[in-house]
Design an enzyme around this catalytic site. Sequence first.
Site, PDB file in Angstrom:
ATOM      1  N   TYR A 142      31.331  34.439  56.200  1.00 54.92           N
ATOM      2  CA  TYR A 142      31.581  35.589  55.334  1.00 54.92           C
ATOM      3  C   TYR A 142      33.047  36.027  55.498  1.00 54.92           C
ATOM      4  CZ  TYR A 142      31.693  40.418  53.837  1.00 54.92           C
ATOM      5  OH  TYR A 142      32.059  41.596  53.242  1.00 54.92           O
TER       6      TYR A 142
ATOM      7  N   ARG B 227      25.459  60.284  68.725  1.00 57.40           N
ATOM      8  CA  ARG B 227      26.188  59.010  68.822  1.00 57.40           C
ATOM      9  C   ARG B 227      25.587  58.161  69.942  1.00 57.40           C
ATOM     10  NH1 ARG B 227      30.576  58.946  71.731  1.00 57.40           N
ATOM     11  NH2 ARG B 227      31.452  60.875  70.890  1.00 57.40           N
TER      12      ARG B 227
ATOM     13  N   LYS C 244      21.603  43.948  53.381  1.00 58.28           N
ATOM     14  CA  LYS C 244      21.089  42.904  52.495  1.00 58.28           C
ATOM     15  C   LYS C 244      19.558  42.886  52.512  1.00 58.28           C
ATOM     16  CE  LYS C 244      25.425  42.228  51.824  1.00 58.28           C
ATOM     17  NZ  LYS C 244      26.232  42.188  52.992  1.00 58.28           N
TER      18      LYS C 244
ATOM     19  N   ASP D  30      24.807  35.044  62.950  1.00 56.03           N
ATOM     20  CA  ASP D  30      24.629  35.991  61.844  1.00 56.03           C
ATOM     21  C   ASP D  30      23.400  35.517  61.066  1.00 56.03           C
ATOM     22  OD1 ASP D  30      24.693  37.303  59.375  1.00 56.03           O
ATOM     23  OD2 ASP D  30      26.878  37.463  59.366  1.00 56.03           O
TER      24      ASP D  30
END
Length: 383
Positions: free
Chosen positions: A98, A46, A195, A170
């Site tokens: 979004y 992590r 994407k 973004d």
Amino acid sequence: MNFESLLIHGGIDGDSFTGAVNVPIYQTSTYRQEDIEKNNRYEYSRTGNPTREALEKLITDLENGVGGFAFSSGMAAITAIFSLFKSGDNIIIQNNLYGGTFRVLDKIFKNFNIGYRIVNTIDLQEIKNNIDNTVKAIYIETPTNPLMDITDIQKVAKIARDNNLITIVDNTFMTPYFQRPLTLGADIVLHSATKYLGGHSDLLAGLVVVNDKELKDKIKFIQNATGGVLSPFDSFLLIRGIKTLGVRMDRHNFNAKVVAEFLKSRGEVNKVYYPGFKDHIGYNVQSKQGKGYGGMISFVLNEGYNYKKFLKNLNFITFGESLGGVESLICHPATMTHGAIPYEIRQKAGIVNNLIRLSVGIESVHDIIKDLEMALNESKYTK
Ligand SMILES: Cc1ncc(COP(=O)(O)O)c(C=O)c1O
């Protein structure tokens, strides 16, 4: 090194231990420690994993930043960024973000008294009018999802800097191949790497890159504390996807221009949103701040044409959420990607029922047009 080469050789190029040309998948949660007094470089995945780290160095190079971070999805990345703020803070957000980004602010962060102000960020005066001492950041997407509004990153970042705010961009639609917000003055850039960066619709990932050491330390802390990290295997897949980003984006860009012109010429189509049209309101800004116009188009069918019939009559263009894959993907924002946004806000922003969003893939553009043509021919309302 030129950007096309950086895509392939940036970050950590291969494996120095074996000479393997690809970074290995370090599929481990933990690491043996040599000494109780002294930790190894890696302790727990992590906190740090060599495959994820190779990806994080790569995206840092590509976005020209100081530090990069890989998360398990775009939303995990966005959540980590919003975790920088505290109770009483406000964030200026764009009016057609979004839907998931709006939802996490409206349904989760609002509960912690972190607020938002919806602003048309194309209008710089409107941004200025909304700044007071509770506002700590401006969050934009450019082009926006799904209406392709273009915001001038440089001008927004200047307003932000003058008012001691941070600018968050973004960059999912453009990718660093076409647009590098940190070089235009933004402080944080993020991606739904699900994407274009991944590019093959086979993984979920989010990436964040920051432009200074203080933000780097803060996001690093949040990433480790909240734990939404990207797995070693998905990190490997994403590095692999990024190697071909340049050739894919060139083809997406080319195909989208041809498809946008085709749609504009059709009587069934009322309006086409595509920032590569010279008469698009953001064309000059996009031409200045980016090297391309991307692969995304939205369009509205005329009255008398039925979006459901249109979508049903497509052959290989896939009806589904998401975008940026090699295959063409089409969706209905009002009920899918932007369903989380209340009806009134959606209508006001222009996300009407007959609006369709198309992620133009890299198939033969002739086949894409043929498919669209067939579906448009069948889309008329009949009693
Ligand atoms: C522009 C944009 N930002 C963020 C996200 C969220 O990313 P993810 O789906 O990887 O969580 C999406 C998802 O569609 C998006 O289109």
